[in-house]
Write a protein that holds these residues in place. Sequence first.
Motif, PDB file in Angstrom:
ATOM      1  N   LEU A  83       0.849  -1.181   0.000  1.00  0.00           N
ATOM      2  CA  LEU A  83       0.000   0.000   0.000  1.00  0.00           C
ATOM      3  C   LEU A  83       0.889   1.236   0.000  1.00  0.00           C
ATOM      4  O   LEU A  83       1.967   1.236   0.602  1.00  0.00           O
ATOM      5  CB  LEU A  83      -0.914   0.056   1.232  1.00  0.00           C
ATOM      6  CG  LEU A  83      -1.868  -1.096   1.496  1.00  0.00           C
ATOM      7  CD1 LEU A  83      -1.233  -2.089   2.480  1.00  0.00           C
ATOM      8  CD2 LEU A  83      -3.194  -0.596   2.072  1.00  0.00           C
ATOM      9  N   VAL A  84       0.425   2.288  -0.664  1.00  0.00           N
ATOM     10  CA  VAL A  84       1.160   3.543  -0.669  1.00  0.00           C
ATOM     11  C   VAL A  84       0.170   4.695  -0.670  1.00  0.00           C
ATOM     12  O   VAL A  84      -0.885   4.626  -1.306  1.00  0.00           O
ATOM     13  CB  VAL A  84       2.110   3.629  -1.890  1.00  0.00           C
ATOM     14  CG1 VAL A  84       1.346   3.610  -3.201  1.00  0.00           C
ATOM     15  CG2 VAL A  84       2.988   4.872  -1.806  1.00  0.00           C
ATOM     16  N   ARG A  85       0.479   5.741   0.094  1.00  0.00           N
ATOM     17  CA  ARG A  85      -0.376   6.927   0.158  1.00  0.00           C
ATOM     18  C   ARG A  85       0.105   7.941  -0.879  1.00  0.00           C
ATOM     19  O   ARG A  85       1.284   8.300  -0.905  1.00  0.00           O
ATOM     20  CB  ARG A  85      -0.328   7.546   1.550  1.00  0.00           C
ATOM     21  CG  ARG A  85      -1.313   8.694   1.756  1.00  0.00           C
ATOM     22  CD  ARG A  85      -1.112   9.358   3.112  1.00  0.00           C
ATOM     23  NE  ARG A  85      -1.210   8.405   4.207  1.00  0.00           N
ATOM     24  CZ  ARG A  85      -2.354   7.968   4.715  1.00  0.00           C
ATOM     25  NH1 ARG A  85      -3.496   8.390   4.212  1.00  0.00           N
ATOM     26  NH2 ARG A  85      -2.352   7.115   5.726  1.00  0.00           N
ATOM     27  N   ILE A  86      -0.807   8.397  -1.736  1.00  0.00           N
ATOM     28  CA  ILE A  86      -0.438   9.419  -2.717  1.00  0.00           C
ATOM     29  C   ILE A  86      -1.102  10.746  -2.401  1.00  0.00           C
ATOM     30  O   ILE A  86      -0.801  11.762  -3.030  1.00  0.00           O
ATOM     31  CB  ILE A  86      -0.801   8.969  -4.144  1.00  0.00           C
ATOM     32  CG1 ILE A  86      -2.301   8.741  -4.298  1.00  0.00           C
ATOM     33  CG2 ILE A  86      -0.020   7.720  -4.521  1.00  0.00           C
ATOM     34  CD1 ILE A  86      -2.723   8.488  -5.731  1.00  0.00           C
ATOM     35  N   HIS A  87      -2.016  10.739  -1.430  1.00  0.00           N
ATOM     36  CA  HIS A  87      -2.702  11.943  -0.977  1.00  0.00           C
ATOM     37  C   HIS A  87      -3.261  11.634   0.394  1.00  0.00           C
ATOM     38  O   HIS A  87      -3.414  10.457   0.770  1.00  0.00           O
ATOM     39  CB  HIS A  87      -3.819  12.337  -1.953  1.00  0.00           C
ATOM     40  CG  HIS A  87      -4.527  13.614  -1.607  1.00  0.00           C
ATOM     41  ND1 HIS A  87      -5.639  13.649  -0.784  1.00  0.00           N
ATOM     42  CD2 HIS A  87      -4.290  14.894  -1.979  1.00  0.00           C
ATOM     43  CE1 HIS A  87      -6.054  14.895  -0.662  1.00  0.00           C
ATOM     44  NE2 HIS A  87      -5.242  15.680  -1.373  1.00  0.00           N
ATOM     45  N   GLU A  88      -3.567  12.679   1.150  1.00  0.00           N
ATOM     46  CA  GLU A  88      -4.146  12.502   2.485  1.00  0.00           C
ATOM     47  C   GLU A  88      -5.343  11.556   2.479  1.00  0.00           C
ATOM     48  O   GLU A  88      -5.566  10.803   3.425  1.00  0.00           O
ATOM     49  CB  GLU A  88      -4.554  13.878   3.020  1.00  0.00           C
ATOM     50  CG  GLU A  88      -5.154  13.882   4.409  1.00  0.00           C
ATOM     51  CD  GLU A  88      -5.533  15.297   4.823  1.00  0.00           C
ATOM     52  OE1 GLU A  88      -6.728  15.628   4.706  1.00  0.00           O
ATOM     53  OE2 GLU A  88      -4.638  16.058   5.232  1.00  0.00           O
ATOM     54  N   ARG A  89      -6.112  11.568   1.369  1.00  0.00           N
ATOM     55  CA  ARG A  89      -7.333  10.765   1.295  1.00  0.00           C
ATOM     56  C   ARG A  89      -7.307   9.720   0.173  1.00  0.00           C
ATOM     57  O   ARG A  89      -8.348   9.170  -0.178  1.00  0.00           O
ATOM     58  CB  ARG A  89      -8.553  11.672   1.115  1.00  0.00           C
ATOM     59  CG  ARG A  89      -8.762  12.650   2.272  1.00  0.00           C
ATOM     60  CD  ARG A  89     -10.038  13.443   2.104  1.00  0.00           C
ATOM     61  NE  ARG A  89     -10.188  14.443   3.144  1.00  0.00           N
ATOM     62  CZ  ARG A  89     -10.745  14.213   4.341  1.00  0.00           C
ATOM     63  NH1 ARG A  89     -11.197  13.006   4.620  1.00  0.00           N
ATOM     64  NH2 ARG A  89     -10.840  15.174   5.239  1.00  0.00           N
ATOM     65  N   VAL A  90      -6.136   9.451  -0.373  1.00  0.00           N
ATOM     66  CA  VAL A  90      -6.051   8.504  -1.493  1.00  0.00           C
ATOM     67  C   VAL A  90      -4.917   7.508  -1.243  1.00  0.00           C
ATOM     68  O   VAL A  90      -3.788   7.901  -0.958  1.00  0.00           O
ATOM     69  CB  VAL A  90      -5.809   9.227  -2.839  1.00  0.00           C
ATOM     70  CG1 VAL A  90      -5.787   8.215  -3.982  1.00  0.00           C
ATOM     71  CG2 VAL A  90      -6.870  10.297  -3.082  1.00  0.00           C
ATOM     72  N   GLN A  91      -5.234   6.213  -1.356  1.00  0.00           N
ATOM     73  CA  GLN A  91      -4.249   5.154  -1.200  1.00  0.00           C
ATOM     74  C   GLN A  91      -4.308   4.208  -2.391  1.00  0.00           C
ATOM     75  O   GLN A  91      -5.375   3.925  -2.928  1.00  0.00           O
ATOM     76  CB  GLN A  91      -4.520   4.349   0.078  1.00  0.00           C
ATOM     77  CG  GLN A  91      -4.491   5.175   1.353  1.00  0.00           C
ATOM     78  CD  GLN A  91      -4.904   4.366   2.569  1.00  0.00           C
ATOM     79  OE1 GLN A  91      -4.797   3.138   2.594  1.00  0.00           O
ATOM     80  NE2 GLN A  91      -5.378   5.062   3.599  1.00  0.00           N
ATOM     81  N   LEU A  92      -3.149   3.722  -2.798  1.00  0.00           N
ATOM     82  CA  LEU A  92      -3.055   2.696  -3.829  1.00  0.00           C
ATOM     83  C   LEU A  92      -2.626   1.386  -3.179  1.00  0.00           C
ATOM     84  O   LEU A  92      -1.827   1.387  -2.239  1.00  0.00           O
ATOM     85  CB  LEU A  92      -2.038   3.084  -4.898  1.00  0.00           C
ATOM     86  CG  LEU A  92      -2.237   4.391  -5.651  1.00  0.00           C
ATOM     87  CD1 LEU A  92      -1.113   4.575  -6.665  1.00  0.00           C
ATOM     88  CD2 LEU A  92      -3.590   4.417  -6.343  1.00  0.00           C
ATOM     89  N   SER A  93      -3.129   0.269  -3.691  1.00  0.00           N
ATOM     90  CA  SER A  93      -2.706  -1.026  -3.172  1.00  0.00           C
ATOM     91  C   SER A  93      -2.605  -2.030  -4.307  1.00  0.00           C
ATOM     92  O   SER A  93      -3.214  -1.871  -5.366  1.00  0.00           O
ATOM     93  CB  SER A  93      -3.677  -1.543  -2.103  1.00  0.00           C
ATOM     94  OG  SER A  93      -4.961  -1.780  -2.655  1.00  0.00           O
ATOM     95  N   ALA A  94      -1.823  -3.071  -4.063  1.00  0.00           N
ATOM     96  CA  ALA A  94      -1.656  -4.148  -5.036  1.00  0.00           C
ATOM     97  C   ALA A  94      -1.425  -5.446  -4.286  1.00  0.00           C
ATOM     98  O   ALA A  94      -0.864  -5.458  -3.178  1.00  0.00           O
ATOM     99  CB  ALA A  94      -0.487  -3.864  -5.974  1.00  0.00           C
ATOM    100  N   ILE A 127     -14.556  10.793   3.869  1.00  0.00           N
ATOM    101  CA  ILE A 127     -14.676  11.062   5.302  1.00  0.00           C
ATOM    102  C   ILE A 127     -13.806  10.054   6.041  1.00  0.00           C
ATOM    103  O   ILE A 127     -14.020   8.837   5.937  1.00  0.00           O
ATOM    104  CB  ILE A 127     -16.133  10.958   5.789  1.00  0.00           C
ATOM    105  CG1 ILE A 127     -17.010  11.992   5.084  1.00  0.00           C
ATOM    106  CG2 ILE A 127     -16.200  11.159   7.311  1.00  0.00           C
ATOM    107  CD1 ILE A 127     -18.466  11.954   5.493  1.00  0.00           C
ATOM    108  N   GLY A 128     -12.813  10.531   6.769  1.00  0.00           N
ATOM    109  CA  GLY A 128     -11.918   9.641   7.492  1.00  0.00           C
ATOM    110  C   GLY A 128     -12.581   9.025   8.709  1.00  0.00           C
ATOM    111  O   GLY A 128     -13.540   9.579   9.276  1.00  0.00           O
ATOM    112  N   ILE A 129     -12.072   7.886   9.148  1.00  0.00           N
ATOM    113  CA  ILE A 129     -12.593   7.208  10.329  1.00  0.00           C
ATOM    114  C   ILE A 129     -12.256   8.036  11.568  1.00  0.00           C
ATOM    115  O   ILE A 129     -11.100   8.386  11.807  1.00  0.00           O
ATOM    116  CB  ILE A 129     -12.002   5.797  10.438  1.00  0.00           C
ATOM    117  CG1 ILE A 129     -12.403   4.978   9.221  1.00  0.00           C
ATOM    118  CG2 ILE A 129     -12.460   5.101  11.721  1.00  0.00           C
ATOM    119  CD1 ILE A 129     -11.624   3.687   9.063  1.00  0.00           C
TER     120      ILE A 129
END
Length: 304
Positions: A83-94, A127-129
């Motif tokens: 997993l990698v964060r590309i923005h405060e509210r956006v994550q990529l995973s593989a 909306i974050g947890i």
Amino acid sequence: MRCALVTTAAVCTLLGAGDARAAACCVSSTAFGVGRLAVWEQGAALAFFAANASPGYWNESAKFVPNTPGTSDVELRPSLAGLVRIHERVQLSARVPWLVNLKSAGSVHDVAAFFGDSMLAVRLEPIGIGEYDAVPGIAVTVSATLPTGRPMSQTKTALAADVTGRGAWVPAVGLTLEQTWGRWYLQGNVGLAVPLPMPGFAPGVTQRFGPAVDVTLAGGVELRPGLVLSLVLRANVESALHVGDEPVTNSQAFDWGAGPALSWRVHPNWTLLAFADTGVFTDFMGDNRPGRLTASVGVRRGFF
């Protein structure tokens, strides 16, 4: 009350997720599966090892058929994920799995290994947890399953042990809602997958698996700082397979299962994971699916 992400991350880090307020930001981030990034993490790498055995299967009439004596079907599945964060509210995973299938029927034994179907996903968090006291966290996931495994149409072994994927590109979208109460969390997920047409067994004829709906409900509690126990319920419903433009009679599928999950953060960067899942092996508890007993262990490395 709206909380700043930087402040939340600092509190979670200092208190090791032990404080009731801090738990909202991190209690479920590594609870089961690939999960998500905690608010202070920039990335994570995971390694899993799963083993599952099939005691039988549900036929097209939803009747459970146990394996006959001398028949076995075991799958070993090591996987890597990131997993990698590309923005405060956006994550990529593989996620990339490797499958080892061990099958036997009487005197015939079949063993084969190959890549399974991989997955790429983007998680958006409007909306974050824990961002608002009375509003659950909301996340939308857009994903694609890649046909990196070997489909049934390419099998070359006696018991099809070399089949490690479905052979289809599968775009999907999912919605996650999650609410926390101190050390407790409750999470609901619903997803829709629409497989694209793929080559069939006959030359020039395509086939397409039906759209599928996945539902997962998970709840858990942080027993002590860094140690989270969860219960996960999941169900999958898939509509009929189409060959060409025609649906295949009685080819719809369904199964559901449940199991516990344990997540133990033994170090700020390192988390140990364990998970189990089982179906209910009786009539009408599945349809056109193998029954599975699954156990999985893993390790996760977070990067700040």
